[in-house]
Write an enzyme that holds these catalytic residues in place. Structure first.
Site, PDB file in Angstrom:
ATOM      1  N   HIS A 297       0.606  -1.277   0.018  1.00 13.35           N
ATOM      2  CA  HIS A 297       0.035  -0.079   0.093  1.00 13.35           C
ATOM      3  C   HIS A 297       0.892   1.145  -0.017  1.00 13.35           C
ATOM      4  CE1 HIS A 297      -3.359   2.820   0.718  1.00 13.35           C
ATOM      5  NE2 HIS A 297      -2.756   3.303   1.583  1.00 13.35           N
TER       6      HIS A 297
ATOM      7  N   ASP B 233     -15.488   2.422   6.946  1.00 10.55           N
ATOM      8  CA  ASP B 233     -14.277   3.282   6.390  1.00 10.55           C
ATOM      9  C   ASP B 233     -15.064   4.172   5.539  1.00 10.55           C
ATOM     10  OD1 ASP B 233     -11.582   4.291   5.954  1.00 10.55           O
ATOM     11  OD2 ASP B 233     -11.880   3.588   4.050  1.00 10.55           O
TER      12      ASP B 233
ATOM     13  N   ARG C 180     -14.651  12.613   7.259  1.00  8.08           N
ATOM     14  CA  ARG C 180     -13.486  13.056   7.571  1.00  8.08           C
ATOM     15  C   ARG C 180     -13.170  14.239   6.394  1.00  8.08           C
ATOM     16  NH1 ARG C 180      -9.674   8.716   7.700  1.00  8.08           N
ATOM     17  NH2 ARG C 180      -8.040  10.221   7.951  1.00  8.08           N
TER      18      ARG C 180
ATOM     19  N   SER D 281      -8.074   3.555   8.868  1.00  7.52           N
ATOM     20  CA  SER D 281      -8.797   3.628   7.412  1.00  7.52           C
ATOM     21  C   SER D 281      -7.935   2.709   6.614  1.00  7.52           C
ATOM     22  CB  SER D 281      -8.770   5.072   6.919  1.00  7.52           C
ATOM     23  OG  SER D 281      -8.873   5.184   5.440  1.00  7.52           O
TER      24      SER D 281
ATOM     25  N   LYS E 246      -8.912  -1.563   5.556  1.00  5.90           N
ATOM     26  CA  LYS E 246      -9.289  -2.167   4.017  1.00  5.90           C
ATOM     27  C   LYS E 246      -8.297  -3.181   3.743  1.00  5.90           C
ATOM     28  CE  LYS E 246      -9.362   2.274   3.057  1.00  5.90           C
ATOM     29  NZ  LYS E 246      -9.354   3.555   2.674  1.00  5.90           N
TER      30      LYS E 246
HETATM   31  N1  URA Z   1      -5.624   6.814   2.712  1.00 10.96           N
HETATM   32  C1  URA Z   1      -6.911   5.949   3.135  1.00 10.96           C
HETATM   33  O1  URA Z   1      -7.324   4.952   2.586  1.00 10.96           O
HETATM   34  N2  URA Z   1      -7.481   6.605   4.305  1.00 10.96           N
HETATM   35  C2  URA Z   1      -6.829   7.917   4.999  1.00 10.96           C
HETATM   36  O2  URA Z   1      -7.318   7.940   5.731  1.00 10.96           O
HETATM   37  C3  URA Z   1      -5.731   8.240   4.341  1.00 10.96           C
HETATM   38  C4  URA Z   1      -5.452   7.733   3.154  1.00 10.96           C
END
Ligand code: URA
Length: 435
Positions: A84, A163, A170, A185, A189
């Site tokens: 990621h 999320d 947010r 977050s 995922k």
């Molecule tokens: N990427 C995400 O998936 N979540 C965040 O809060 C910031 C970047």
């Protein structure tokens, strides 16, 4: 004692630590409609100012993860590893990395995102391949990871729905830049993908979310700590994102560049970023004993053609045109071409990645609202990178647009800084963080 939602918000506002079951209860109540958006927003703002302990961040991550389903990839042999990136400009690494690592025998299940703001998104770049589908079911995703070794899709509605709700709040309440919220977050995922290990590419610099090294380090350490507590092998690399990565910024133009890497070509910084992350993944996936062996294996997969063939098989499985791998001109490229030239002779000392990213957005390559469509064919090609010696009038960048854009040209020109001496070289990988 059972505390009400108002009491939990007040406790966080006053800096107290919440219990695991309280955090789980809050997320459940949000999804069931017993906590309103304005209460959740107040809670998020309290977290923004007061932070969270590691235990609270783990609880929030797990609550968000459990709001959806976790893919079961246990029938696929091997250690499943994903990567990621926290995002940047010109960051097309996933597109070459996933097939490359899969070609070396490590399964890579990858759920990616779209571009937002000045940063590009892997899904938008992949969708520049004619026919390519990123909206596959969980069952198709698992089948393709099993047969090809990798599959790249978008977040399905079953993956961490909490999320999605919280991120939308947010985004409009100035609570995005908060380490525990970012950690929960991202990891909720990623942990839903059914992975065993994860390598994180935490970008640092002008084009990154985290502009300075200290904040990037705090985020990387928190991601590694929480991911490890969730039972996964996690490593993070802090990598430079002051200038765009590689030479292409856009969608199709970036996918072309990623395919160049799969053919053993491509710009040095992009190759280095891909090999550094790939080496971590091969070691975590048990396919190499150390970085040296891993890099040699990765390079063999590039020169033998195995990585490019894996990309073809992935594209075919995802209903795209696999011929793009041998003929990237099958992807769109806007036909109005203009150049930005050097105002003076000297050395390119820096290229502001944020400015280039914003120029690409104004050209239509990115989106400012989640529901916007992107133009896959527009893009920017950098003809000189930091450290290059240039003459007055020499082309610095080419813009591919639908119609001539003086604004985009001015933005790209302003992104280049030309100095009197060669700049100090900056390492791409700045730091490695492990548990
Ligand atoms: N990427 C995400 O998936 N979540 C965040 O809060 C910031 C970047």
């Amino acid at each position: 004692m059972h505390r009400s939602t108002v009491e939990l918000i007040a406790a966080k506002r006053d800096g107290a630590e919440l219990r695991t079951e309280e955090i789980h209860g809050l997320i459940e109540a949000l999804l069931e409609g017993r906590v309103t958006d304005y209460q959740m927003t107040a809670f998020l703002m309290a977290v923004f100012f007061r932070g969270m302990t590691d235990a609270e961040t783990v609880a929030l991550t797990e609550a968000m993860l459990r709001s959806g389903s976790v893919l079961d990839l246990s029938s696929i042999p091997g250690i499943k590893v994903d990567k990621h990136s926290t995002g940047g400009v010109g960051d097309k690494v996933s597109i070459c990395l996933a097939p490359l690592v899969a070609a070396c025998g490590v399964p890579v299940p990858m759920v990616s995102g779209r571009g937002l703001g000045h940063t590009g998104g892997t899904l938008d770049k992949l969708e520049a391949i004619p026919g390519f589908r990123t909206d596959l079911s969980s069952a198709d995703f698992a089948r393709i990871v099993g047969s090809v070794g990798t599959c790249m899709i978008g977040q399905t509605k079953d993956i961490a729905p909490a999320d999605k709700r919280i991120y939308a709040l947010r985004d409009v309440t100035a609570t995005v830049e908060c380490v525990p919220l970012i950690v929960a977050s991202i990891l909720s995922k990623k942990l839903a993908e059914g992975i065993d290990a994860l390598v994180l590419d935490v970008k640092v610099g002008k084009g990154a979310f985290m502009k300075d090294l200290e904040r990037a380090r705090v985020l990387a350490k928190a991601l590694v700590a929480v991911g490890t507590r969730a039972g996964k092998k996690v490593t993070a690399l802090l990598t430079d994102m002051d200038a765009p990565l590689g030479v292409a910024v856009g969608n199709a133009i970036e996918t072309r560049e990623a395919i160049d890497v799969l053919h053993g070509n491509g710009p040095a910084d992009l190759i280095e970023n891909t090999l550094a992350l790939g080496a971590e993944m091969l070691v975590m996936g048990g396919k190499a004993k150390d970085e040296t062996e891993a890099r040699a294996t990765l390079k063999r997969a590039l020169t033998s053609g195995d990585a490019a063939r894996t990309m073809e098989r992935m594209i075919e499985a995802q209903k795209g045109d696999p011929r793009v791998v041998d003929d990237t001109s099958r992807m769109p490229l806007a036909s109005v071409v203009s150049e930005v030239n050097a105002e003076r002779a000297g050395w390119v000392s820096s290229i502001d990645a944020l400015a280039v990213g914003r120029a690409a957005v104004t050209m239509g390559a990115g989106r400012t609202r989640a529901e916007d469509a992107v133009d896959h064919g527009v893009g920017i090609l950098l003809l000189a990178k930091p450290g290059a010696k240039v003459d007055k009038g020499q082309p610095l960048a080419k813009l591919y647009t639908r119609s001539k854009s003086a604004d985009a040209e001015a933005r790209v020109k302003a992104a280049f800084e030309i100095g009197d001496a060669a700049p100090a070289t900056r390492p791409l990988v700045i730091e490695r963080i492990t548990s």
